[in-house]
Design a protein around this motif. Structure first.
Motif, mmCIF file in Angstrom:
data_model
loop_
_atom_site.group_PDB
_atom_site.id
_atom_site.type_symbol
_atom_site.label_atom_id
_atom_site.label_comp_id
_atom_site.label_asym_id
_atom_site.label_seq_id
_atom_site.Cartn_x
_atom_site.Cartn_y
_atom_site.Cartn_z
ATOM 1 N N ALA A 1 50.997 43.274 50.446
ATOM 2 C CA ALA A 1 52.319 43.047 49.519
ATOM 3 C C ALA A 1 52.137 42.736 48.336
ATOM 4 C CB ALA A 1 52.811 42.038 50.659
ATOM 5 N N ALA A 2 51.054 41.958 48.089
ATOM 6 C CA ALA A 2 50.740 41.461 46.597
ATOM 7 C C ALA A 2 50.430 42.766 45.603
ATOM 8 C CB ALA A 2 49.715 40.449 46.735
ATOM 9 N N THR A 3 49.767 43.296 46.363
ATOM 10 C CA THR A 3 49.235 44.705 45.646
ATOM 11 C C THR A 3 50.543 45.480 45.165
ATOM 12 O OG1 THR A 3 47.249 44.918 46.488
ATOM 13 C CG2 THR A 3 48.012 46.891 45.412
ATOM 14 N N ARG A 4 51.386 45.585 46.121
ATOM 15 C CA ARG A 4 52.721 46.537 45.842
ATOM 16 C C ARG A 4 53.571 45.744 44.908
ATOM 17 N NH1 ARG A 4 53.109 48.100 52.185
ATOM 18 N NH2 ARG A 4 51.810 49.883 52.127
ATOM 19 N N ASP A 5 53.326 44.582 44.683
ATOM 20 C CA ASP A 5 54.229 43.754 43.985
ATOM 21 C C ASP A 5 53.387 43.664 42.528
ATOM 22 O OD1 ASP A 5 56.179 43.203 45.601
ATOM 23 O OD2 ASP A 5 55.274 41.195 46.192
ATOM 24 N N GLY A 6 52.358 44.117 42.407
ATOM 25 C CA GLY A 6 51.715 44.140 40.967
ATOM 26 C C GLY A 6 50.737 42.913 40.925
ATOM 27 N N ASP A 7 50.666 42.158 41.815
ATOM 28 C CA ASP A 7 49.989 40.996 41.704
ATOM 29 C C ASP A 7 48.772 40.645 42.011
ATOM 30 O OD1 ASP A 7 49.374 38.047 41.613
ATOM 31 O OD2 ASP A 7 51.469 37.374 41.958
ATOM 32 N N VAL A 8 47.672 41.016 40.983
ATOM 33 C CA VAL A 8 46.360 41.188 41.438
ATOM 34 C C VAL A 8 45.575 39.671 41.959
ATOM 35 C CG1 VAL A 8 44.002 41.336 40.754
ATOM 36 C CG2 VAL A 8 45.890 42.928 39.940
ATOM 37 N N ARG A 9 46.406 38.734 41.154
ATOM 38 C CA ARG A 9 45.758 37.269 41.620
ATOM 39 C C ARG A 9 46.273 36.915 42.931
ATOM 40 N NH1 ARG A 9 44.123 34.464 37.268
ATOM 41 N NH2 ARG A 9 44.433 35.531 35.115
ATOM 42 N N ARG A 10 47.370 37.349 43.379
ATOM 43 C CA ARG A 10 47.788 36.718 44.810
ATOM 44 C C ARG A 10 47.105 37.826 45.758
ATOM 45 N NH1 ARG A 10 52.747 38.324 47.471
ATOM 46 N NH2 ARG A 10 53.603 39.362 45.695
ATOM 47 N N ALA A 11 46.783 39.186 45.475
ATOM 48 C CA ALA A 11 46.102 39.862 46.469
ATOM 49 C C ALA A 11 44.896 39.314 46.836
ATOM 50 C CB ALA A 11 45.846 41.173 45.904
ATOM 51 N N ALA B 1 41.373 39.633 27.541
ATOM 52 C CA ALA B 1 41.649 38.196 27.760
ATOM 53 C C ALA B 1 42.772 38.022 28.685
ATOM 54 C CB ALA B 1 41.529 37.586 26.716
ATOM 55 N N VAL B 2 42.607 37.192 29.472
ATOM 56 C CA VAL B 2 43.606 36.903 30.487
ATOM 57 C C VAL B 2 44.380 35.547 30.570
ATOM 58 C CG1 VAL B 2 44.252 37.358 32.944
ATOM 59 C CG2 VAL B 2 42.662 38.751 32.013
ATOM 60 N N ALA B 3 45.542 35.736 30.678
ATOM 61 C CA ALA B 3 46.228 34.365 31.070
ATOM 62 C C ALA B 3 46.351 34.038 32.505
ATOM 63 C CB ALA B 3 47.801 34.435 30.535
ATOM 64 N N ALA B 4 45.594 32.890 32.923
ATOM 65 C CA ALA B 4 45.464 32.838 34.178
ATOM 66 C C ALA B 4 46.573 32.174 35.100
ATOM 67 C CB ALA B 4 43.821 31.862 34.450
ATOM 68 N N LEU C 1 28.497 46.402 31.924
ATOM 69 C CA LEU C 1 29.316 46.469 30.937
ATOM 70 C C LEU C 1 28.901 45.300 29.768
ATOM 71 C CD1 LEU C 1 32.702 46.877 32.604
ATOM 72 C CD2 LEU C 1 31.387 48.786 31.627
ATOM 73 N N GLY C 2 27.763 44.587 29.910
ATOM 74 C CA GLY C 2 27.037 43.756 29.163
ATOM 75 C C GLY C 2 27.754 42.272 29.438
ATOM 76 N N GLN C 3 28.211 41.947 30.624
ATOM 77 C CA GLN C 3 28.496 40.534 30.819
ATOM 78 C C GLN C 3 27.570 39.945 32.100
ATOM 79 O OE1 GLN C 3 30.883 38.298 30.342
ATOM 80 N NE2 GLN C 3 31.968 39.759 28.288
ATOM 81 N N LYS C 4 27.840 38.513 32.058
ATOM 82 C CA LYS C 4 27.050 37.726 33.152
ATOM 83 C C LYS C 4 27.798 38.027 34.334
ATOM 84 C CE LYS C 4 24.151 35.756 30.376
ATOM 85 N NZ LYS C 4 22.640 35.972 30.408
ATOM 86 N N ASP C 5 27.297 37.407 35.437
ATOM 87 C CA ASP C 5 27.727 37.675 36.651
ATOM 88 C C ASP C 5 28.779 36.346 37.071
ATOM 89 O OD1 ASP C 5 28.126 38.494 39.388
ATOM 90 O OD2 ASP C 5 26.394 37.465 40.075
ATOM 91 N N TYR C 6 29.886 36.758 36.509
ATOM 92 C CA TYR C 6 31.001 35.613 36.553
ATOM 93 C C TYR C 6 31.680 35.856 37.815
ATOM 94 C CZ TYR C 6 30.329 34.696 31.771
ATOM 95 O OH TYR C 6 30.029 34.124 30.324
ATOM 96 N N GLY C 7 32.148 34.469 38.408
ATOM 97 C CA GLY C 7 32.847 34.627 39.775
ATOM 98 C C GLY C 7 34.063 34.173 39.968
ATOM 99 N N SER C 8 34.874 34.158 38.506
ATOM 100 C CA SER C 8 36.127 33.430 38.553
ATOM 101 C C SER C 8 37.141 34.514 38.616
ATOM 102 C CB SER C 8 36.384 32.547 37.217
ATOM 103 O OG SER C 8 36.422 33.682 36.255
ATOM 104 N N LEU C 9 38.279 34.084 39.189
ATOM 105 C CA LEU C 9 39.461 35.261 39.410
ATOM 106 C C LEU C 9 39.882 35.625 37.847
ATOM 107 C CD1 LEU C 9 41.513 36.341 41.189
ATOM 108 C CD2 LEU C 9 43.007 34.388 41.302
ATOM 109 N N ARG C 10 40.136 34.759 36.902
ATOM 110 C CA ARG C 10 40.388 34.984 35.621
ATOM 111 C C ARG C 10 39.444 36.208 35.114
ATOM 112 N NH1 ARG C 10 39.545 30.096 31.558
ATOM 113 N NH2 ARG C 10 37.417 29.634 32.080
#
Length: 288
Positions: A172-182, A285-288, A220-229
């Motif tokens: 449902a969250a995906t169909r709403d376009g909400d990645v965070r909620r999914a 960059a993302v607004a969390a 892609l030249g990044q560390k192994d981050y595990g945060s949602l943002r």
């Protein structure tokens, strides 16, 4: 259970979850939600030396992403403290290698003798059924097993009804376009962290999501981050690069995984692979 996870789940600085965490000495004071962030240490990978102060409570809207000249893209990530978080994603191999590396990924033999293509087919079919057919816990288990066997013993402790509810909420969250909620809908399950959630979502919606793990980030030249943002930023960068080079997300993910795997094999053989000069830069960059 980090301060970030606690604050993401909490409704306010004085809600029952925060109070319980303070009782358990996870949060000694309410303002402990502000802390020094360090990248997680995994399997011998030392945390990054650079530290930065940020708040675990974020503005909940995602800013619009803007195209900049050439191959650069940028957006702002703003937290409640007024700070910004920018991630720079840089391909570590030339984009003309994407399809060839994706093919090599599919042809690669696993330890059990199967090919990457066979393993992917099982995952993709299970993911399709999770979205389009009657729920079967075996499909969810197959996807978890495809990503990693390690958390499987925890995942099987979930009640099938809980797994089904999480899958439906993520859909449902995906169909709403909400990645965070999914993502959040899936991480309430035992054995499902952010990276496993990204794999489940990828299996269910391969055209919309991609897997986030140490190999993919390194390519892609990044560390192994595990945060949602971070995942939102990573996913945005992958979508843009895949669209820019005319490939599907799955092939882009396969190519990234194969590049990092190849580097690890070369390092093991004490070889020094030549560094490719055909880099592509993407800033997200993302607004969390």
């Amino acid at each position: 259970f980090t301060h970030v996870t606690a604050c993401t789940l909490a409704e306010s600085l004085n809600d029952p979850l925060h109070r319980k965490l303070r009782q358990l000495c996870c949060l000694r004071r309410r303002f402990d939600c502000y802390r020094v962030e360090r990248t997680s240490s995994r399997a011998g990978i030392a945390p990054a030396e650079v530290q930065r102060l940020f708040t675990a409570h974020f503005i909940t809207t995602v800013s619009n992403f803007l195209f900049v000249l050439g191959q650069s893209h940028s957006a702002k990530s703003v937290d409640e403290g007024g700070g910004e978080m920018n991630y720079q994603f840089k391909m570590q191999y030339h984009h003309t290698e994407i399809l060839d590396r994706a093919k090599k990924y599919l042809e690669k033999r696993e330890k059990n003798g199967t090919t990457g293509e066979a393993e992917d087919r099982i995952m993709e079919q299970a993911g399709w059924r999770l979205v389009n057919s009657k729920f079967d816990i075996r499909d969810a288990t197959a996807v978890v097993r495809w990503k990693s066997h390690r958390p499987l013993w925890l995942f099987v402790q979930n009640e099938p009804s809980d797994v089904e509810a999480a899958i439906r909420a993520a859909t449902a969250a995906t169909r709403d376009g909400d990645v965070r909620r999914a993502v959040t809908a899936l991480t309430i399950l035992k054995g499902v962290g952010l990276k496993m959630a990204s794999a489940i979502l990828t299996a269910m919606f391969p055209a919309l999501y991609t897997v986030c793990d140490v190999r993919a980030s390194e390519s892609l030249g990044q560390k192994d981050y595990g945060s949602l943002r971070y995942y939102v930023a990573y996913l945005t960068a992958c979508r843009r690069m895949a669209a820019q080079y005319g490939v599907i997300l799955r092939d882009f993910d396969r190519a990234n995984w194969h590049w990092t795997w190849e580097q690890s094999q070369n390092k093991r053989k004490r070889q020094c692979p030549k560094q490719c000069t055909g880099y592509t830069m993407v800033g997200v960059a993302v607004a969390a």
